[in-house]
Write an enzyme that holds these catalytic residues in place. Structure first.
Site, short mmCIF file in Angstrom:
data_model
loop_
_atom_site.label_atom_id
_atom_site.label_comp_id
_atom_site.label_asym_id
_atom_site.label_seq_id
_atom_site.Cartn_x
_atom_site.Cartn_y
_atom_site.Cartn_z
N VAL A 177 31.91 -12.61 19.47
CA VAL A 177 31.49 -11.28 19.89
C VAL A 177 30.05 -11.34 20.40
CG1 VAL A 177 30.98 -8.94 19.07
CG2 VAL A 177 33.08 -10.09 18.35
N GLU A 223 35.66 -15.85 7.16
CA GLU A 223 36.53 -16.88 7.70
C GLU A 223 37.96 -16.37 7.86
OE1 GLU A 223 35.16 -19.34 8.84
OE2 GLU A 223 33.34 -19.70 7.67
N ASN A 257 27.12 -15.52 17.58
CA ASN A 257 26.85 -14.12 17.89
C ASN A 257 25.39 -13.84 18.23
OD1 ASN A 257 28.95 -13.92 15.24
ND2 ASN A 257 29.66 -13.12 17.21
N HIS A 283 35.14 -14.53 12.84
CA HIS A 283 35.00 -13.85 11.55
C HIS A 283 35.28 -12.37 11.76
CE1 HIS A 283 31.56 -16.98 11.08
NE2 HIS A 283 32.69 -17.50 10.66
N SER A 302 31.39 -14.41 14.62
CA SER A 302 32.17 -15.62 14.89
C SER A 302 31.21 -16.79 15.07
CB SER A 302 33.00 -15.47 16.17
OG SER A 302 33.85 -14.36 16.12
#
Length: 692
Positions: A245, A629, A419, A198, A176
């Site tokens: 994440v 995306e 991330n 993502h 993400s």
């Protein structure tokens, strides 16, 4: 309807498709589905909004969500057959559904009512439209508040924190992006927020659902994973928050040493705690066979035998914290940054970086998670198999909120995360790895995508909202800035026509992964050879990643001749795969769902692309998105707010829905929808109304 009749009749006879009583004279609320299938829910109280959200969830994602609820019960094999056995074993062995019952009981009565209302909304949709759901899903009804809790528990604790694959010897991945910009960095003087997770494109528990929730004193617009009753990515006129994440090590896998029917612990043999459970499995003829599970637990937790012969016990932090869903809900209702921080201090959400921004100008990056305290060791030690034969490794406490890395209102004017570990959540750095335990998070390396993210925010002195949106769409390949000039210089010394032809293509290329780009596929093939199949190795760079220069390393070619040989091999590979070394990126990379097939853009994040798309292997001359995306929203907290966004793969997974692929044209053209956040705007775009 013919094939559905026996399922529907059986469900009605069993009483599983019974809608709750709702007085037509006193409607609780209304759902306005807009022309993109986004539900805008208006309710007279919280429970009414949850009811509408449950109804909309069943309408847009019923088949996916009902299956997830069956899996969270540990009864998926009973419903759908042997393919679900391993899923059920994991859920049953970890006590997910039983714990969900206890967690549900521990919630305040008001929030239990919300969970029940969400379930009631799903049940009402199934009663009204049983023909719209896969027949095999009807047997799961009625849904209850416990089912809603169980799904959230399974997703958060046993997909994100303690995934089955990690315990059993496999890997998991996700990604993400997130930005929050303070007024001092914003050209308009308004805070801005990017939400950009993502995750996989195939319908699953990780699919996102966009919704707009409105009730007395609250509004939340955003997205969440399907089946969750609360938004995990949310904004309103005053504030917003998003997640990426972070891989907080909230679970530990202990390798046990077996002895005399038990396991060794502190020099003694301890017996396993044992219990049996039954598992029903639907057979091809529809009958049910019963399997008996012999379940073992150690002092650490549930015990599993792996295919590699190891015996492993998993200990998960946060199993005493039932309030994760309620925390997200309360975050969205917070009226000030102080109130928001007080909610975050509950530390009920077990994982994720959480990025916040508000109209008053506050931003925060938080390395959030329920993290065990250890006496020593680094991430590698606690992420792998830990010796389970000694109490020295058995953690008993977790870190409080105060211990977690966080950045609030930094002098730089922004926070970001892609991330990466928390240490470069803004630039110049505001926090440093040396000040935290080594097992908190690795001190790098920082991915090229995260470095690109940092430069996109740090480099400009001020950022307009239009520039904010444009930067989100950056298709520039940062890796080219680090190696391409040296590669071209080395290739120029070659007399090999294939090398010279390939170098000419790369020299003319604009270094992007737009649909029109003619060198992107060739560079991608070269980068795979140079940096490995996932593009993360820095072994072939002349200067490797340096924690003292985290957003500007690695760079250069360690062995120019080897890099040129890789270019020749990449050119041959590109010709074999694509028919030419200068094939336009979007002719091969396609945004294709159903009958829609459009030129694609976006690339592998580890090459330093911020606009991320992970592509499938080539099939019949083209490839399609596997991951990347999904939900994107960009908000400026002006008066009124500006909000644009996109749900890349559409806002419904139900077969036949027009909203499975209706946003792909925006994605292909790199444009966004204006998000309709007011009732007046929504009324201009209503596709369907549902009163309840």
């Amino acid at each position: 309807m013919g094939i559905l009749k026996p399922f529907i009749a059986a469900a009605l006879a069993a009483g599983v498709l019974v809608a709750p009583a709702v007085s037509a004279a006193a409607p609780r609320g209304e759902i306005l589905f807009d022309s993109y299938g986004v539900p805008h829910i208006y309710g007279k109280d919280e429970a009414s909004v949850f009811y509408g959200f449950g109804y909309a969830t069943a309408k847009n994602h019923g088949d996916v969500v009902v299956k997830l609820y069956g899996q969270a019960r540990g009864r998926a094999a009973e419903y759908w057959g042997p393919a679900e056995i391993e899923s059920d074993r994991w859920v049953i062995a970890n006590g997910v559904y039983e714990r969900a019952k206890a967690w549900y009981a521990q919630e305040p009565a008001s929030f239990r009512a919300n969970l029940d209302a969400f379930a009631e909304g799903m049940n009402a949709y199934a009663k009204a439209h049983p023909d719209k759901l896969d027949p095999s899903m009807l047997q799961v009804f009625p849904i209850t508040g416990v089912d809603v809790m169980a799904h959230g528990h399974r997703l958060m604790n046993y997909v994100y924190v303690a995934p089955q694959g990690r315990t059993m010897g496999a890997n998991a991945d996700a990604g993400s992006n997130a930005w929050a910009v303070m007024p001092k960095k914003s050209a308009s003087g308004n805070t801005m927020l990017l939400a950009n997770p993502h995750l996989p494109w195939a319908p699953s528990q990780l699919t996102y659902f966009e919704a707009d929730l409105n009730g007395p004193g609250f509004k939340m617009y955003g997205a969440t994973q399907v089946g969750l009753p609360v938004l995990r990515f949310a904004f309103n006129d005053r504030m917003g928050f998003t997640n990426t994440v972070n891989g907080v090590l909230g679970a530990t896998n202990y390798e046990l040493k077996l002895a005399d029917g038990g396991y060794l612990f502190d020099g003694k043999v301890r017996p396993f705690e044992t219990r049996t459970a039954s598992l029903k499995v639907r057979q091809p003829d529809g009958t049910l066979a019963t399997q008996t599970l012999e379940l073992r637990s150690s002092i650490h937790g549930p015990v599993f035998a792996r295919a590699d012969g190891k015996t492993v016990a998993v200990k998960v932090a946060g199993l005493d914290r039932p309030g994760g869903l309620r925390q997200y809900w309360d975050m969205g209702k917070s009226k000030s940054f102080a109130e928001y921080q007080a909610i975050m201090k509950r530390l009920q959400v077990p994982s994720f970086n959480i990025v916040y921004g508000d109209k008053e100008g506050h931003v925060q990056y938080l390395y959030n998670g329920i993290l065990p305290k250890h006496p020593d060791g680094n991430v590698a030690k606690w992420a792998g198999l830990v010796p389970g034969d000694t109490s020295a490794t058995l953690w008993t406490e977790t870190h409080p909120y105060e211990d977690l890395p966080k950045v609030i209102d930094p002098p730089s004017g922004y926070v970001q995360n892609s991330n990466d570990p928390p240490w470069v959540s803004t630039w110049p750095q505001a926090i440093h790895a040396k000040d935290y335990p080594a097992y908190m998070a690795n001190n790098g390396p920082m991915s090229l995508r995260a470095q690109h993210s940092s430069h996109l925010m740090a480099d400009p002195p001020k950022i307009t909202f239009d520039d904010f949106v444009a930067r989100k769409l950056s298709d520039h390949v940062l890796m080219t800035d680090r190696v391409l000039e040296e590669l071209l210089a080395a290739a120029a010394q070659s007399s090999d026509p294939e090398v010279l032809e390939a170098a000419a293509v790369l020299k003319a290329w604009d270094r992007t992964v737009t649909a029109e780009a003619k060198g992107a596929l060739l560079f991608e093939a070269w980068a795979r050879k140079f940096a490995g199949p996932t593009y993360i190795s820095d072994a072939n760079y002349r200067v490797r990643w340096d924690p003292e220069k985290p957003i500007d390393t690695p760079y250069g070619l360690k062995d120019p001749a080897q890099a040129v040989a890789m270019l020749k091999a990449a050119a041959q590979e590109a010709k074999a795969s694509y028919g030419a070394i200068d094939r336009p990126f979007g002719e091969v990379s396609r945004f294709a769902l159903g009958k829609v097939d459009l030129p694609g853009s976006g690339g592998f994040g580890n090459t330093g692309v911020f606009h991320v798309m992970t592509w499938s292997p080539l099939k019949d001359g083209k490839r399609t998105p596997v991951h990347g995306e999904t939900w994107m929203s960009m908000v400026e907290f002006s008066t009124p707010i500006k909000a644009v966004g996109l749900m890349s793969y559409g806002n419904s997974t139900q077969p036949g829905s027009p909203h499975r692929s209706d946003q792909l044209e925006h994605l292909s053209k790199k444009t966004f929808r204006t998000l309709w956040t007011t009732r007046a705007e929504v009324e201009k775009h209503v596709e369907e109304r549902v009163a309840f």
